[in-house]
Design a protein around this motif. Structure first.
Motif, PDB file in Angstrom:
ATOM      1  N   HIS A 129      59.010  54.565  81.230  1.00  9.54           N
ATOM      2  CA  HIS A 129      60.341  54.907  81.720  1.00  9.54           C
ATOM      3  C   HIS A 129      60.382  56.273  82.399  1.00  9.54           C
ATOM      4  O   HIS A 129      61.469  56.815  82.621  1.00  9.54           O
ATOM      5  N   LEU A 130      59.224  56.821  82.738  1.00 11.14           N
ATOM      6  CA  LEU A 130      59.193  58.166  83.324  1.00 11.14           C
ATOM      7  C   LEU A 130      59.573  58.166  84.797  1.00 11.14           C
ATOM      8  O   LEU A 130      59.149  57.311  85.562  1.00 11.14           O
ATOM      9  N   ASP A 131      60.321  59.185  85.156  1.00 17.83           N
ATOM     10  CA  ASP A 131      60.639  59.432  86.558  1.00 17.83           C
ATOM     11  C   ASP A 131      59.639  60.427  87.151  1.00 17.83           C
ATOM     12  O   ASP A 131      59.402  60.417  88.353  1.00 17.83           O
ATOM     13  N   ALA A 132      59.071  61.286  86.309  1.00 23.33           N
ATOM     14  CA  ALA A 132      58.063  62.255  86.765  1.00 23.33           C
ATOM     15  C   ALA A 132      57.360  62.834  85.546  1.00 23.33           C
ATOM     16  O   ALA A 132      57.898  62.823  84.439  1.00 23.33           O
ATOM     17  N   ALA A 133      56.153  63.333  85.782  1.00 22.90           N
ATOM     18  CA  ALA A 133      55.385  63.967  84.711  1.00 22.90           C
ATOM     19  C   ALA A 133      54.532  65.077  85.293  1.00 22.90           C
ATOM     20  O   ALA A 133      54.154  65.032  86.465  1.00 22.90           O
ATOM     21  N   ALA A 134      54.226  66.049  84.457  1.00 19.22           N
ATOM     22  CA  ALA A 134      53.300  67.121  84.824  1.00 19.22           C
ATOM     23  C   ALA A 134      52.222  67.183  83.755  1.00 19.22           C
ATOM     24  O   ALA A 134      52.508  67.077  82.558  1.00 19.22           O
ATOM     25  N   ILE A 135      51.005  67.326  84.196  1.00 25.85           N
ATOM     26  CA  ILE A 135      49.857  67.400  83.293  1.00 25.85           C
ATOM     27  C   ILE A 135      49.319  68.822  83.369  1.00 25.85           C
ATOM     28  O   ILE A 135      49.043  69.329  84.464  1.00 25.85           O
ATOM     29  N   ILE A 136      49.133  69.458  82.214  1.00 24.38           N
ATOM     30  CA  ILE A 136      48.676  70.839  82.167  1.00 24.38           C
ATOM     31  C   ILE A 136      47.418  70.946  81.314  1.00 24.38           C
ATOM     32  O   ILE A 136      47.406  70.525  80.158  1.00 24.38           O
ATOM     33  N   SER A 137      46.365  71.476  81.892  1.00 22.56           N
ATOM     34  CA  SER A 137      45.103  71.761  81.189  1.00 22.56           C
ATOM     35  C   SER A 137      44.541  70.545  80.463  1.00 22.56           C
ATOM     36  O   SER A 137      44.066  70.651  79.336  1.00 22.56           O
ATOM     37  N   SER A 138      44.595  69.399  81.086  1.00 18.95           N
ATOM     38  CA  SER A 138      43.965  68.207  80.531  1.00 18.95           C
ATOM     39  C   SER A 138      42.652  68.014  81.267  1.00 18.95           C
ATOM     40  O   SER A 138      42.638  67.903  82.485  1.00 18.95           O
ATOM     41  N   HIS A 139      41.597  67.981  80.515  1.00 18.39           N
ATOM     42  CA  HIS A 139      40.282  67.864  81.140  1.00 18.39           C
ATOM     43  C   HIS A 139      39.334  67.114  80.221  1.00 18.39           C
ATOM     44  O   HIS A 139      39.582  66.981  79.032  1.00 18.39           O
ATOM     45  N   VAL A 140      38.266  66.660  80.795  1.00 19.57           N
ATOM     46  CA  VAL A 140      37.234  65.988  80.009  1.00 19.57           C
ATOM     47  C   VAL A 140      36.379  67.068  79.363  1.00 19.57           C
ATOM     48  O   VAL A 140      35.916  67.990  80.043  1.00 19.57           O
ATOM     49  N   THR A 145      28.972  71.349  80.832  1.00 22.00           N
ATOM     50  CA  THR A 145      29.584  72.079  81.952  1.00 22.00           C
ATOM     51  C   THR A 145      29.974  73.509  81.584  1.00 22.00           C
ATOM     52  O   THR A 145      30.411  74.266  82.446  1.00 22.00           O
ATOM     53  N   ILE A 146      29.819  73.891  80.329  1.00 22.51           N
ATOM     54  CA  ILE A 146      30.122  75.267  79.913  1.00 22.51           C
ATOM     55  C   ILE A 146      28.985  76.164  80.398  1.00 22.51           C
ATOM     56  O   ILE A 146      27.836  75.986  79.996  1.00 22.51           O
ATOM     57  N   LYS A 147      29.305  77.124  81.253  1.00 25.20           N
ATOM     58  CA  LYS A 147      28.277  77.933  81.907  1.00 25.20           C
ATOM     59  C   LYS A 147      27.614  78.939  80.977  1.00 25.20           C
ATOM     60  O   LYS A 147      26.402  79.104  81.007  1.00 25.20           O
ATOM     61  N   SER A 148      28.381  79.620  80.172  1.00 26.38           N
ATOM     62  CA  SER A 148      27.821  80.627  79.273  1.00 26.38           C
ATOM     63  C   SER A 148      27.101  79.942  78.113  1.00 26.38           C
ATOM     64  O   SER A 148      27.689  79.150  77.383  1.00 26.38           O
ATOM     65  N   TRP A 149      25.844  80.266  77.909  1.00 30.68           N
ATOM     66  CA  TRP A 149      25.102  79.619  76.836  1.00 30.68           C
ATOM     67  C   TRP A 149      25.666  80.019  75.476  1.00 30.68           C
ATOM     68  O   TRP A 149      25.636  79.241  74.532  1.00 30.68           O
ATOM     69  N   GLN A 150      26.224  81.247  75.376  1.00 28.82           N
ATOM     70  CA  GLN A 150      26.805  81.684  74.097  1.00 28.82           C
ATOM     71  C   GLN A 150      28.049  80.844  73.767  1.00 28.82           C
ATOM     72  O   GLN A 150      28.216  80.408  72.626  1.00 28.82           O
ATOM     73  N   GLU A 151      28.880  80.618  74.778  1.00 32.53           N
ATOM     74  CA  GLU A 151      30.081  79.801  74.558  1.00 32.53           C
ATOM     75  C   GLU A 151      29.693  78.346  74.291  1.00 32.53           C
ATOM     76  O   GLU A 151      30.279  77.685  73.433  1.00 32.53           O
ATOM     77  N   ARG A 152      28.701  77.851  75.015  1.00 31.51           N
ATOM     78  CA  ARG A 152      28.221  76.485  74.792  1.00 31.51           C
ATOM     79  C   ARG A 152      27.730  76.326  73.356  1.00 31.51           C
ATOM     80  O   ARG A 152      28.054  75.354  72.677  1.00 31.51           O
TER      81      ARG A 152
END
Length: 191
Positions: A129-140, A145-152
């Motif tokens: 029943h949506l007329d519109a939607a916004a998607i924020i920060s939805s990602h796979v 794909t995490i570049k920093s090995w420390q963060e990975r």
């Protein structure tokens, strides 16, 4: 100047289908122009969206926030350890969206999907029943794909070691104790 809100404009409700979802309705002081449902991110309590919902209500929208089952006010995660993220996407998001449409049938319906909530909308749950939607920060989420090995390494340790171990020990993921957001059901963490 900051708007003031009376408690009469914010109403906590229970939306019951198979289980109970706790939601909050922020109603404008004037006749509403539309309805906005906020589908939250993983481990993010509905209170995180309170200022946004109040702003929407101050601008004439009925804003609805809610906690997924097994999180926040929708039940303790340890007693609701069976709920998975797919339950939130396939059941909770549509339940709240349908409740909103039933309650406000003659108004336009909008949705904001933040992270996991965006996945629900992109997959078509609660969108009938949506007329519109916004998607924020939805990602796979793809660790490679995490570049920093420390963060990975940190993410790998959280998702593959610490999260599963703590969820098994406690019966739920103790996110608040670790500063990682809301506590969540074991099954959601494992998924």
């Amino acid at each position: 100047m900051q708007a003031q809100y009376s408690s009469a404009e914010m109403v906590r409700i229970l939306i019951t289908a198979k289980d109970t979802v706790q939601a909050t309705v922020y109603a404008p002081a004037v006749a509403p122009k539309a309805v906005l449902v906020v589908h939250s991110a993983t481990a993010t309590p509905q209170g995180f969206y309170r200022a946004f919902a109040q702003h929407a209500a101050a601008n004439g929208l009925v804003a609805i926030t809610y906690d997924y089952r097994g999180t926040g006010r929708s039940g303790p995660p340890k007693q609701n350890s069976r709920f998975k993220m797919r339950d939130w996407i396939q059941q909770d998001a549509p339940t709240v969206a349908h409740w909103a449409k039933d309650r406000y049938p003659d108004l336009p319906h909008y949705a904001i999907g933040h992270s996991l909530g965006g996945h629900a909308l992109v997959l078509g749950f609660g969108t009938e029943h949506l007329d519109a939607a916004a998607i924020i920060s939805s990602h796979v989420v793809s660790i490679r794909t995490i570049k920093s090995w420390q963060e990975r390494l940190r993410v790998i340790m959280l998702l593959k070691v610490l999260g599963p171990v703590l969820s098994t020990i406690f019966g739920y993921m103790p996110g608040t104790k670790l500063g990682l957001g809301e506590d969540m059901p074991r099954a959601a963490m494992m998924e």
